[in-house]
Design a protein around this motif. Structure first.
Motif, short mmCIF file in Angstrom:
data_model
loop_
_atom_site.label_atom_id
_atom_site.label_comp_id
_atom_site.label_asym_id
_atom_site.label_seq_id
_atom_site.Cartn_x
_atom_site.Cartn_y
_atom_site.Cartn_z
N LEU A 252 61.73 119.11 17.51
CA LEU A 252 61.84 118.23 18.67
C LEU A 252 62.04 116.79 18.23
O LEU A 252 61.40 116.32 17.28
CB LEU A 252 60.58 118.36 19.54
N VAL A 253 62.94 116.11 18.90
CA VAL A 253 63.17 114.68 18.71
C VAL A 253 62.80 113.98 20.01
O VAL A 253 63.34 114.30 21.06
CB VAL A 253 64.65 114.38 18.36
N THR A 254 61.87 113.05 19.93
CA THR A 254 61.51 112.26 21.10
C THR A 254 62.07 110.86 20.92
O THR A 254 62.18 110.35 19.80
CB THR A 254 59.98 112.20 21.30
N THR A 255 62.46 110.24 21.99
CA THR A 255 63.03 108.89 21.93
C THR A 255 62.11 107.90 22.62
O THR A 255 61.41 108.25 23.58
CB THR A 255 64.41 108.84 22.61
N ARG A 256 62.11 106.70 22.10
CA ARG A 256 61.31 105.65 22.72
C ARG A 256 61.86 105.35 24.11
O ARG A 256 63.07 105.33 24.32
CB ARG A 256 61.36 104.38 21.87
N GLN A 257 60.97 105.13 25.07
CA GLN A 257 61.39 104.87 26.43
C GLN A 257 61.53 103.36 26.66
O GLN A 257 60.62 102.58 26.36
CB GLN A 257 60.40 105.47 27.43
N TYR A 258 62.67 102.99 27.19
CA TYR A 258 62.95 101.61 27.59
C TYR A 258 63.11 101.59 29.10
O TYR A 258 63.34 102.63 29.73
CB TYR A 258 64.22 101.09 26.91
N PHE A 259 63.02 100.39 29.70
CA PHE A 259 62.99 100.31 31.16
C PHE A 259 63.88 99.20 31.68
O PHE A 259 63.94 98.11 31.11
CB PHE A 259 61.55 100.10 31.65
N ASP A 260 64.58 99.49 32.79
CA ASP A 260 65.47 98.52 33.42
C ASP A 260 64.72 97.45 34.19
O ASP A 260 65.18 96.32 34.30
CB ASP A 260 66.43 99.23 34.38
N ASN A 261 63.57 97.81 34.78
CA ASN A 261 62.92 96.91 35.72
C ASN A 261 61.61 96.34 35.19
O ASN A 261 60.71 95.99 35.96
CB ASN A 261 62.66 97.63 37.05
N LEU A 262 61.46 96.26 33.87
CA LEU A 262 60.24 95.73 33.30
C LEU A 262 60.13 94.24 33.61
O LEU A 262 61.05 93.48 33.34
CB LEU A 262 60.25 95.95 31.78
N PRO A 263 59.01 93.79 34.18
CA PRO A 263 58.88 92.36 34.52
C PRO A 263 58.71 91.50 33.28
O PRO A 263 58.29 91.97 32.22
CB PRO A 263 57.62 92.31 35.39
N ALA A 264 59.04 90.22 33.40
CA ALA A 264 58.92 89.29 32.29
C ALA A 264 57.48 89.23 31.80
O ALA A 264 56.54 89.11 32.59
CB ALA A 264 59.38 87.90 32.73
N GLY A 265 57.31 89.33 30.49
CA GLY A 265 55.97 89.29 29.91
C GLY A 265 55.24 90.60 29.91
O GLY A 265 54.22 90.74 29.24
N ASP A 266 55.73 91.58 30.66
CA ASP A 266 55.10 92.91 30.71
C ASP A 266 53.58 92.80 30.84
O ASP A 266 52.83 93.25 29.96
CB ASP A 266 55.48 93.69 29.45
N PRO A 267 53.07 92.21 31.92
CA PRO A 267 51.63 91.92 32.03
C PRO A 267 50.74 93.15 32.02
O PRO A 267 49.57 93.05 31.63
CB PRO A 267 51.52 91.17 33.36
N LEU A 268 51.24 94.30 32.44
CA LEU A 268 50.43 95.52 32.48
C LEU A 268 50.68 96.43 31.28
O LEU A 268 50.22 97.57 31.26
CB LEU A 268 50.69 96.30 33.77
N SER A 269 51.41 95.94 30.29
CA SER A 269 51.72 96.74 29.09
C SER A 269 52.38 98.06 29.46
O SER A 269 52.06 99.11 28.89
CB SER A 269 50.45 96.99 28.25
N GLN A 270 53.31 98.01 30.42
CA GLN A 270 53.97 99.23 30.88
C GLN A 270 55.02 99.75 29.89
O GLN A 270 55.43 100.90 29.98
CB GLN A 270 54.61 98.98 32.25
N SER A 271 55.44 98.90 28.97
CA SER A 271 56.42 99.34 27.97
C SER A 271 55.78 100.20 26.89
O SER A 271 56.48 100.88 26.14
CB SER A 271 57.07 98.13 27.32
N ARG A 272 54.45 100.17 26.78
CA ARG A 272 53.70 100.94 25.78
C ARG A 272 54.24 100.66 24.36
O ARG A 272 54.43 101.56 23.56
CB ARG A 272 53.76 102.43 26.09
N ARG A 273 54.45 99.39 24.08
CA ARG A 273 55.03 99.02 22.78
C ARG A 273 54.18 99.47 21.61
O ARG A 273 54.70 99.92 20.60
CB ARG A 273 55.22 97.50 22.72
N HIS A 274 52.87 99.32 21.75
CA HIS A 274 52.00 99.69 20.63
C HIS A 274 52.11 101.17 20.32
O HIS A 274 52.16 101.57 19.16
CB HIS A 274 50.55 99.31 20.93
N PHE A 275 52.15 101.99 21.36
CA PHE A 275 52.26 103.43 21.14
C PHE A 275 53.55 103.79 20.41
O PHE A 275 53.54 104.51 19.41
CB PHE A 275 52.20 104.18 22.47
N TYR A 276 54.68 103.25 20.89
CA TYR A 276 55.98 103.62 20.31
C TYR A 276 56.21 103.00 18.94
O TYR A 276 56.69 103.67 18.02
CB TYR A 276 57.11 103.21 21.26
N THR A 277 55.90 101.72 18.79
CA THR A 277 56.27 101.01 17.56
C THR A 277 55.21 101.06 16.48
O THR A 277 55.52 100.82 15.31
CB THR A 277 56.60 99.54 17.86
#
Length: 527
Positions: free
Chosen positions: A229-254
């Protein structure tokens, strides 16, 4: 000779950001090793000193426990870095491309949906149909558990333009029959029964793939038969500036999943996964004992001897919830899914898994759920600890100095590792972003308890969420007399680990306050 032997795979130059971060790899690795040993030495010394005291007030034990609760997350990341190794050449994963049009493997794009807006689903469908891949070698299967007549008609109309597109439904399920896992298994074991593809790709209803999606993911499966299985990092079109709720989950992916990827044990995050169909069939399809079917499938594949990897490239773009309620509901669903991992021990979940793997999955889910309890206890105890005067053994000035020096070294390793972890990943932000959304621990625990003990199904939609909320209760404090002012500060309010924990408490609980004071603006998706 199989198609895997003759297809052409090209290696692209590495991403500049990722490449620049690799110069920190050895520093990160050695700091992680120091951090692991410091963790052991520090907590062993603290425990022995408490046990050696004639009087051991309960505040000393609470302080030690709270330090452990907050320290374990960095410790787990450090252990993961040590396991992944310090050689820069082992990572990051290479950027590969599948070239040519001959002898390419057959692929099915599976798009499970259930009640999402038709226009959102159709945006994903159109993008999937226009991928840079021979039309004769891939199909797009829309799997509609909402049985939408509007979606059915729209897909029928698009079929005349794209014959490789088709619509399928089990009828109106609304998640009753194993939810998304059941929908995907319906495709694997029923729809594909007569014409099985070599590989399958999963796209969520709102995740638009880039044209090169298949050509960027399939090579990682083709060059290594052990990769299932190959999983890909998820990116988002509507992420707000600064990502205040950490919805990008950068720490998990990177950070976390990137380290797991170096070990061949990456966790599937759902949309954007591409897998070897035979491997999934061999392990019994998608597991149906948990809402987090993607996460559990990764654990099962790893336990059965397969490798799972992650691609960091931006190959798909989804949508994040655009309200605080929706964000909370989404996270609640994830934690309910983790709590359901204990059901891996009961039939029918145990048919395709060895017993040791069932226990491993169950223990992992229990640990994640207990982590919520740990955050509630840890954050709730801070006000009490700040006003307490018996946090550490203080029988002599030597004992105090030894503990303060050791604690400062311990906290320094936490910060050094956190900053190096961010530098290695090429991201900016808090060095303790693994605590993202920990301020929601009480809400998640309430959702888990409500699901398991009050109702057999989650209440409300996981898209819009519930308005229910719960918060920590602040414990009352006790005051003890201490002789000198320097000693009072060093052993109470200025105790370095306590200052560190106060920082974590303030920064994490400021997130919802900042959200309410300055609500983010979610940009609209550009069609």
């Amino acid at each position: 000779m199989t198609s895997e032997d003759v297809v052409k795979v090209e290696e692209l130059p590495p991403d500049a950001r990722v490449l620049s971060g690799q110069r920190y790899r050895k520093y990160l690795y050695h700091t992680a090793r120091v951090g692991v040993w410091t963790f052991y030495c520090y907590f062993l010394a603290r425990l022995l000193l408490i046990l050696s005291e004639a009087q051991r007030p309960w505040q000393m034990w609470v302080m030690l426990a709270v330090e452990g609760l907050f320290g374990r997350l960095s410790y787990q990341d450090q252990c993961l870095t040590v396991a992944a190794g310090g050689e820069p050449e082992r990572g990051p994963r290479k950027r590969l491309r599948l070239r040519g049009s001959q002898n390419l493997p057959r692929v099915d794009i599976l798009i499970p949906c259930c009640g999402e807006p038709a226009n959102v689903i159709l945006d994903t469908v159109r993008s999937a149909c226009m991928m840079d891949y021979p039309l004769s070698q891939y199909r797009v299967l829309v799997l509609d558990d909402g049985a939408s007549s509007q979606l059915h008609d729209a897909i029928s109309e698009l079929h005349s333009k794209w014959p490789h597109l088709s619509y399928h439904t089990r009828g109106r399920q609304s998640g009753r029959v194993f939810a998304k896992a059941g929908n995907l298994n319906y495709a694997l074991f029923t729809i594909q029964k007569d014409v099985p593809p070599d590989f399958c790709a999963i796209l969520d209803a709102d995740s638009i793939p880039k044209p090169e999606f298949l050509r960027a993911t399939l090579p990682h499966l083709l060059v290594s038969p052990q990769v299932a299985l190959v999983t890909t990092r998820q990116y988002f079109d509507n992420l707000p500036a600064g990502d205040p709720l950490s919805q990008s989950r950068r720490h998990f992916y990177t950070c976390q999943n990137a380290e797991l990827d170096r070990c061949g044990r990456a966790i599937d995050a759902g949309s954007g996964a591409v897998f070897r169909r035979k491997a999934i069939i061999d392990v019994g399809g998608y597991p149906t004992f948990s809402f987090s079917e993607d996460w559990q499938l990764s654990l099962i594949l790893r336990g059965m001897g397969y490798r799972t990897v992650q691609v960091q490239e931006p190959l798909q773009f989804g949508l994040v919830p655009t309200s605080l309620e929706g964000h909370i509901a989404q996270r609640n669903r994830w934690h309910i899914g983790h709590s359901q991992q204990v059901f891996a021990l009961r039939p029918p979940a145990n048919r395709s898994m060895p017993r040791h793997l069932q226990w491993s999955i169950a223990r992992g889910g229990l640990a994640i759920t207990l982590g919520l309890v740990g955050h509630i206890i840890g954050f709730g105890a801070v006000p009490c600890l700040v006003t307490s005067r018996s946090l550490i053994p203080a029988s002599s000035s030597f004992v105090i100095k030894a503990q303060v020096i050791l604690s400062m070294f311990y906290v320094s390793t936490l910060w050094a590792y956190g900053w190096l972890q961010n530098a290695h990943a090429g991201i900016r932000g808090s060095p303790f972003s693994q605590l993202e959304n920990s301020w929601l621990a009480a809400v998640h625990l309430y959702a888990v308890i409500r699901f398991h003990f009050i109702s057999n199904a989650p209440k409300g939609s996981f898209v819009t969420g519930s308005r229910e909320n719960s918060w920590n209760r602040i414990a009352k404090s006790s005051v003890y007399k201490i002789e000198s002012l320097p000693t009072r500060f060093l052993t109470t309010m200025a105790w370095p680990p306590l200052l560190h924990i106060c920082y974590l408490t303030i920064t994490n609980h400021w997130v919802p306050v900042a959200y309410l004071l300055n609500p983010p603006v979610y940009p609209a998706r550009i069609s």
